[in-house]
Design an enzyme around this catalytic site. Structure first.
Site, PDB file in Angstrom:
ATOM      1  N   GLY A 140      -5.611   1.532   6.212  1.00 22.63           N
ATOM      2  CA  GLY A 140      -4.335   1.261   5.566  1.00 22.63           C
ATOM      3  C   GLY A 140      -3.191   2.053   6.148  1.00 22.63           C
ATOM      4  N   THR A 141      -3.386   2.586   7.343  1.00 22.74           N
ATOM      5  CA  THR A 141      -2.371   3.435   7.979  1.00 22.74           C
ATOM      6  C   THR A 141      -1.047   2.695   8.178  1.00 22.74           C
ATOM      7  OG1 THR A 141      -4.165   4.531   9.184  1.00 22.74           O
ATOM      8  CG2 THR A 141      -1.912   4.966   9.915  1.00 22.74           C
ATOM      9  N   LYS A 184      -7.860   2.306  10.591  1.00 20.88           N
ATOM     10  CA  LYS A 184      -8.156   1.076   9.867  1.00 20.88           C
ATOM     11  C   LYS A 184      -8.427   1.296   8.378  1.00 20.88           C
ATOM     12  CE  LYS A 184      -7.613  -1.819  11.949  1.00 20.88           C
ATOM     13  NZ  LYS A 184      -6.247  -2.313  12.334  1.00 20.88           N
ATOM     14  N   ARG A 204     -10.210   4.624   2.450  1.00 24.22           N
ATOM     15  CA  ARG A 204     -10.677   3.259   2.183  1.00 24.22           C
ATOM     16  C   ARG A 204     -12.197   3.253   2.176  1.00 24.22           C
ATOM     17  NH1 ARG A 204      -9.093  -2.004   5.976  1.00 24.22           N
ATOM     18  NH2 ARG A 204      -9.419  -3.628   4.378  1.00 24.22           N
ATOM     19  N   HIS A 220      -4.555  11.094  12.741  1.00 24.92           N
ATOM     20  CA  HIS A 220      -5.913  10.662  12.406  1.00 24.92           C
ATOM     21  C   HIS A 220      -6.883  11.849  12.408  1.00 24.92           C
ATOM     22  CE1 HIS A 220      -5.229   6.444  12.104  1.00 24.92           C
ATOM     23  NE2 HIS A 220      -5.050   6.211  13.375  1.00 24.92           N
ATOM     24  N   TRP A 274       0.155   0.084   6.652  1.00 25.19           N
ATOM     25  CA  TRP A 274       0.765  -0.187   5.349  1.00 25.19           C
ATOM     26  C   TRP A 274       1.449   1.061   4.797  1.00 25.19           C
ATOM     27  CZ3 TRP A 274      -2.361  -1.338   0.259  1.00 25.19           C
ATOM     28  CH2 TRP A 274      -1.478  -1.826  -0.715  1.00 25.19           C
ATOM     29  N   GLY A 277      -6.682  -7.117   5.299  1.00 23.49           N
ATOM     30  CA  GLY A 277      -6.329  -6.091   4.327  1.00 23.49           C
ATOM     31  C   GLY A 277      -6.950  -6.311   2.964  1.00 23.49           C
TER      32      GLY A 277
END
Length: 338
Positions: free
Chosen positions: A77-78, A75, A163, A141, A80, A300
């Site tokens: 921006g993976t 969570k 992030r 991850h 994207w 987002g």
């Protein structure tokens, strides 16, 4: 307890290895995250369902120097970054960007996670990845310290997206909350406070947060040709500059002609959250067995956390920020407080 890694030519059966995995799980500290069991493995919290894939990945993966690996916490921006990287690497193979398969395939289908999909159920029978076209594009991850040594010593390139912890938590909260709601759970402030406490104490999938971020950040400082460290907030604020830097890092810079034809802007638009939400595959499709594609696209937004966290909850994040600060890291594009 050491991991039950086995050489490729091991005569051990899958059943024997499965037993070793179970024994390992029993020996590790345990926690729950929205009902999902986790074990503290090699210093981070691993979802139990992924442990075998992680060990298979660590045991068998042989990187190519041309490989590109997207690393991230969940969570951050993976999805994207998967779409952006896929578009960058494949833009010149097609006559038009509209031919990219985003209409029929979710970004997670196009860029597979090594420990989640690629090495799932493959301890004794690893997949043959040698025939994949170069450059091969994967995701993970896993924290840097737990990556296979073969990756750390190779010339492959790692793109890491970070992030801010506030928005990361809120996005993670909403993602996993869907499973609680489906069971009839009604979330309240007390429940959210409990998960804030867990998260800030380092107990979350692939956490602690600060260890994950600092591992890749330090490597990016020591070996900038190996790891490119990107802040999600910077990518949102200055997408064109960041995309150009990303293209150069992965070895496919934009030509002058492409810049004149606004190819950069077109990729940014194609891979935007708004565009991806409108793709039919992301409205009704389902790549992961346990989650619909539309659940991967929420807001987002930068700073959305202030709409969900109380001041007392936000205060809990000071312990994360302090650890980052002590290590010399600070966010470039995002003020940690509003």
């Amino acid at each position: 307890m050491a991991s039950p890694s086995e050489p490729k030519n091991s005569s051990n059966t899958q059943e024997q290895l499965s037993e070793k995995i179970k024994d390992l799980e029993l020996s590790l500290p345990k926690e729950l995250w929205f009902g999902f069991p986790m074990q503290l493995y090699q210093g981070y919290w691993c979802l139990s369902v992924l442990l075998e894939g992680i060990i298979a990945f660590q045991t068998h993966f042989q990187p190519h120097d041309t490989d590109i690996i997207l690393a991230s916490l969940p969570k951050t921006g993976t999805t994207w970054l998967k779409s952006l990287l896929f578009a960058l690497l494949n833009r010149n193979k097609l006559s038009h960007l509209s031919e990219l398969p985003f209409n029929t395939k979710n970004p997670h289908e196009l860029v597979l996670h090594l420990e989640i999909e690629v090495f799932k159920n493959s301890l004794t029978n690893p997949p043959d990845l040698t025939q994949l076209p170069s450059p091969r594009l994967f995701a993970t991850h896993m924290p840097y310290h737990s990556l296979p040594d073969s990756i750390k010593t190779s010339k492959c390139r790692i793109v890491y997206v970070c992030r801010n912890p506030f928005d990361t938590f809120v996005s993670l909260w909403h993602f996993y909350l869907q499973f609680e709601v489906s069971k009839g759970t009604s979330p309240d402030k007390e429940m959210m406070e409990g998960y804030v406490n867990k998260y800030c104490a380092g107990v979350s999938p692939f956490g602690p947060y600060e260890d994950h971020v600092l591992g890749y950040w330090k490597e990016s400082k020591e070996n900038p040709k190996h790891v490119l460290f990107i802040e999600y907030e910077g990518l949102k604020k200055e997408p064109k500059d960041h995309l150009k830097k990303l293209a150069e890092f992965v070895g496919c810079p934009f030509s002058e002609e492409e810049e004149k034809e606004n190819v950069i802007d077109k990729i940014i638009e194609l891979c935007s959250l708004k565009s991806m939400k409108e793709m039919e595959v992301n409205k009704n499709g389902k790549f992961y067995v346990w989650v619909e594609n539309k659940a991967l696209f929420r807001k987002g937004e930068v700073g959305d956390w202030s709409n969900h966290l109380t001041s007392s909850m936000a205060k809990q994040f000071d312990q994360i920020l302090e650890k980052l600060k002590e290590a010399g890291f600070s966010f470039t594009f995002y003020p940690t407080k509003k």
